[in-house]
Motif scaffolding. Structure first.
Motif, mmCIF file in Angstrom:
data_model
loop_
_atom_site.group_PDB
_atom_site.id
_atom_site.type_symbol
_atom_site.label_atom_id
_atom_site.label_comp_id
_atom_site.label_asym_id
_atom_site.label_seq_id
_atom_site.Cartn_x
_atom_site.Cartn_y
_atom_site.Cartn_z
ATOM 1 N N SER A 86 73.351 -12.334 64.012
ATOM 2 C CA SER A 86 74.399 -12.288 65.006
ATOM 3 C C SER A 86 74.248 -13.516 65.935
ATOM 4 C CB SER A 86 74.406 -11.128 65.908
ATOM 5 O OG SER A 86 73.211 -11.062 66.875
ATOM 6 N N ILE A 87 75.347 -13.914 66.689
ATOM 7 C CA ILE A 87 75.096 -14.952 67.723
ATOM 8 C C ILE A 87 73.977 -14.798 68.513
ATOM 9 C CG2 ILE A 87 76.228 -16.485 69.415
ATOM 10 C CD1 ILE A 87 78.810 -16.256 67.646
ATOM 11 N N ASP A 88 74.013 -13.377 68.961
ATOM 12 C CA ASP A 88 72.703 -13.009 69.999
ATOM 13 C C ASP A 88 71.415 -13.225 69.203
ATOM 14 O OD1 ASP A 88 74.943 -12.217 71.789
ATOM 15 O OD2 ASP A 88 74.835 -9.929 70.883
ATOM 16 N N ASP A 89 71.320 -13.273 68.110
ATOM 17 C CA ASP A 89 69.876 -13.249 67.402
ATOM 18 C C ASP A 89 69.687 -14.873 67.816
ATOM 19 O OD1 ASP A 89 69.511 -10.947 66.694
ATOM 20 O OD2 ASP A 89 70.450 -11.073 64.666
ATOM 21 N N GLY A 171 71.159 -20.175 75.000
ATOM 22 C CA GLY A 171 70.989 -18.918 75.857
ATOM 23 C C GLY A 171 70.932 -19.394 77.219
ATOM 24 N N LEU A 172 70.221 -20.579 77.447
ATOM 25 C CA LEU A 172 70.259 -20.902 78.864
ATOM 26 C C LEU A 172 71.766 -21.401 79.490
ATOM 27 C CD1 LEU A 172 68.301 -21.856 81.270
ATOM 28 C CD2 LEU A 172 68.283 -24.171 80.158
ATOM 29 N N LEU A 173 72.639 -21.970 78.420
ATOM 30 C CA LEU A 173 73.598 -22.480 78.656
ATOM 31 C C LEU A 173 74.964 -21.241 78.995
ATOM 32 C CD1 LEU A 173 75.779 -24.778 79.278
ATOM 33 C CD2 LEU A 173 75.955 -24.935 76.822
ATOM 34 N N HIS A 176 76.301 -19.767 82.310
ATOM 35 C CA HIS A 176 77.321 -20.635 83.156
ATOM 36 C C HIS A 176 78.753 -20.917 82.698
ATOM 37 C CE1 HIS A 176 73.715 -21.140 85.435
ATOM 38 N NE2 HIS A 176 72.944 -21.325 84.373
ATOM 39 N N LEU A 177 78.805 -20.652 81.409
ATOM 40 C CA LEU A 177 80.121 -20.702 80.847
ATOM 41 C C LEU A 177 81.312 -19.977 81.067
ATOM 42 C CD1 LEU A 177 79.001 -21.258 76.990
ATOM 43 C CD2 LEU A 177 79.611 -23.415 78.729
ATOM 44 N N GLN A 178 82.386 -20.372 81.439
ATOM 45 C CA GLN A 178 83.852 -19.794 81.885
ATOM 46 C C GLN A 178 84.023 -18.627 80.663
ATOM 47 O OE1 GLN A 178 87.133 -22.159 82.870
ATOM 48 N NE2 GLN A 178 88.316 -20.104 83.641
ATOM 49 N N TYR A 179 83.953 -19.082 79.519
ATOM 50 C CA TYR A 179 84.284 -18.401 78.348
ATOM 51 C C TYR A 179 82.945 -18.105 77.616
ATOM 52 C CZ TYR A 179 89.025 -19.587 79.825
ATOM 53 O OH TYR A 179 90.073 -20.127 80.321
ATOM 54 N N PRO A 180 82.799 -17.062 76.997
ATOM 55 C CA PRO A 180 81.745 -16.604 76.115
ATOM 56 C C PRO A 180 81.527 -17.280 74.769
ATOM 57 C CG PRO A 180 83.177 -14.765 75.978
ATOM 58 C CD PRO A 180 83.780 -15.893 76.984
ATOM 59 N N ILE A 181 80.403 -17.477 74.139
ATOM 60 C CA ILE A 181 80.316 -18.070 72.886
ATOM 61 C C ILE A 181 80.914 -17.185 71.902
ATOM 62 C CG2 ILE A 181 78.665 -18.908 71.038
ATOM 63 C CD1 ILE A 181 78.985 -20.652 73.440
ATOM 64 N N GLU A 182 81.702 -17.134 70.984
ATOM 65 C CA GLU A 182 82.201 -16.632 70.057
ATOM 66 C C GLU A 182 81.732 -16.867 68.492
ATOM 67 O OE1 GLU A 182 86.821 -16.171 69.235
ATOM 68 O OE2 GLU A 182 86.335 -14.449 70.721
ATOM 69 N N THR A 217 81.090 -22.516 69.526
ATOM 70 C CA THR A 217 82.460 -22.338 69.949
ATOM 71 C C THR A 217 82.655 -21.400 70.856
ATOM 72 O OG1 THR A 217 83.011 -23.605 67.901
ATOM 73 C CG2 THR A 217 84.760 -22.779 69.260
ATOM 74 N N ASP A 218 83.342 -21.563 71.832
ATOM 75 C CA ASP A 218 83.528 -20.450 72.817
ATOM 76 C C ASP A 218 84.690 -19.810 72.297
ATOM 77 O OD1 ASP A 218 85.795 -21.875 73.870
ATOM 78 O OD2 ASP A 218 84.624 -22.659 75.620
ATOM 79 N N SER A 219 85.084 -18.656 73.134
ATOM 80 C CA SER A 219 86.168 -17.732 72.837
ATOM 81 C C SER A 219 87.632 -18.334 72.846
ATOM 82 C CB SER A 219 85.955 -16.477 73.722
ATOM 83 O OG SER A 219 86.511 -16.920 75.079
ATOM 84 N N ARG A 220 87.888 -19.591 73.581
ATOM 85 C CA ARG A 220 89.111 -20.330 73.313
ATOM 86 C C ARG A 220 89.112 -21.411 72.352
ATOM 87 N NH1 ARG A 220 89.501 -24.057 78.917
ATOM 88 N NH2 ARG A 220 87.584 -25.115 78.551
#
Length: 247
Positions: A86-89, A171-173, A176-182, A217-220
């Motif tokens: 997963s992306i979390d990994d 993970g550090l970034l 702070h993002l307005q939209y989560p990594i998707e 890439t983020d959720s948008r």
């Protein structure tokens, strides 16, 4: 064995300790690991707990079991193993690795990276770092960010040249993002180390390395990070678990 905290199951603590012993070469040359009974007595754990620790090591490929003979370390067990699903990994690496920043974020004109990040400008911010396992560098990574993204972490102490931490850049970034990594689009190719990569990894020029490109890439649908990594295959094992959809 270290003290078992409430957040860390006993079998995981034991698995980590056995993994460390394997990495140190204590079970090279066909030396058998202790039996479930021996480990149960040594650490004061139940046989079921020891069995779960062994199962974790077998699943990740650190050891194999021979009926009637015992449990043995695999040939590549001294390498750093990443098992990803997963992306979390990707955002969380084991606590037995360390990130060391080689170059602080700097503003650069980079047509290729800017194009892959789908930017309207040719300017990106670049940071370069190593990741080490047991003090040995096994990967060097160049990360490129859009300027608006870089501004979110550029003053963080973890990104200064010479800084060390167990963080990952993505993970550090993300907090702070307005939209989560998707999404993370990944490509893996075999290549050879150029002079700069060889110097940073401590290997000869032309040495075989594994190149891994990741575009986050983020959720948008906005590209927020391009990471290009070069791994030493003798110090690194990469595993992905694939499952059937709907199961």
């Amino acid at each position: 064995m270290g003290e078992v905290g409430q957040s860390e199951p006993a079998y995981k603590v034991l698995a980590a300790e056995l993994r460390s012993h394997i990495a140190q070469g204590l079970y090279k040359g066909g030396v058998r690991l202790p039996t479930e009974s021996e480990l149960s007595q040594e650490y004061g754990l139940s046989r079921q707990t020891v069995r779960r620790a062994f199962l974790e090591l077998v699943t990740e490929g650190s050891v194999y079991r021979v009926p009637g003979r015992g449990t043995f370390a695999t040939e590549n067990a001294g390498q750093y193993l990443r098992q990803l699903g997963s992306i979390d990994d990707l955002m969380n690496l084991s606590t037995d690795t360390e990130m060391r920043v080689l170059e602080s974020p700097s503003r650069r004109v980079d047509l290729e990276s800017a194009g892959r990040l789908r930017l309207d400008t040719d300017v990106v911010y670049r940071i370069v770092f190593q990741r080490l396992h047991d003090g040995v560098p096994f990967v060097v990574t160049t990360v490129s960010w859009p300027e608006s993204v870089a501004r979110l972490v550029i003053d963080a102490p973890e990104v200064k040249a010479g800084a060390t931490s167990d963080s990952t850049m993505i993970g550090l970034l993300e907090p702070h993002l307005q939209y989560p990594i998707e999404e993370c689009a990944q490509s893996i190719t075999a290549t050879t180390a150029d002079a700069e990569t060889a110097r940073r990894l401590g290997c000869p020029v032309g040495h075989a390395v594994l190149r891994v490109d990741r575009l986050y890439t983020d959720s948008r649908g906005r590209a927020v990070e391009l990471a290009i990594s070069y791994f030493l295959p003798e110090h690194y094992t990469y595993r992905v678990t694939l499952r059937r959809s709907g199961m």
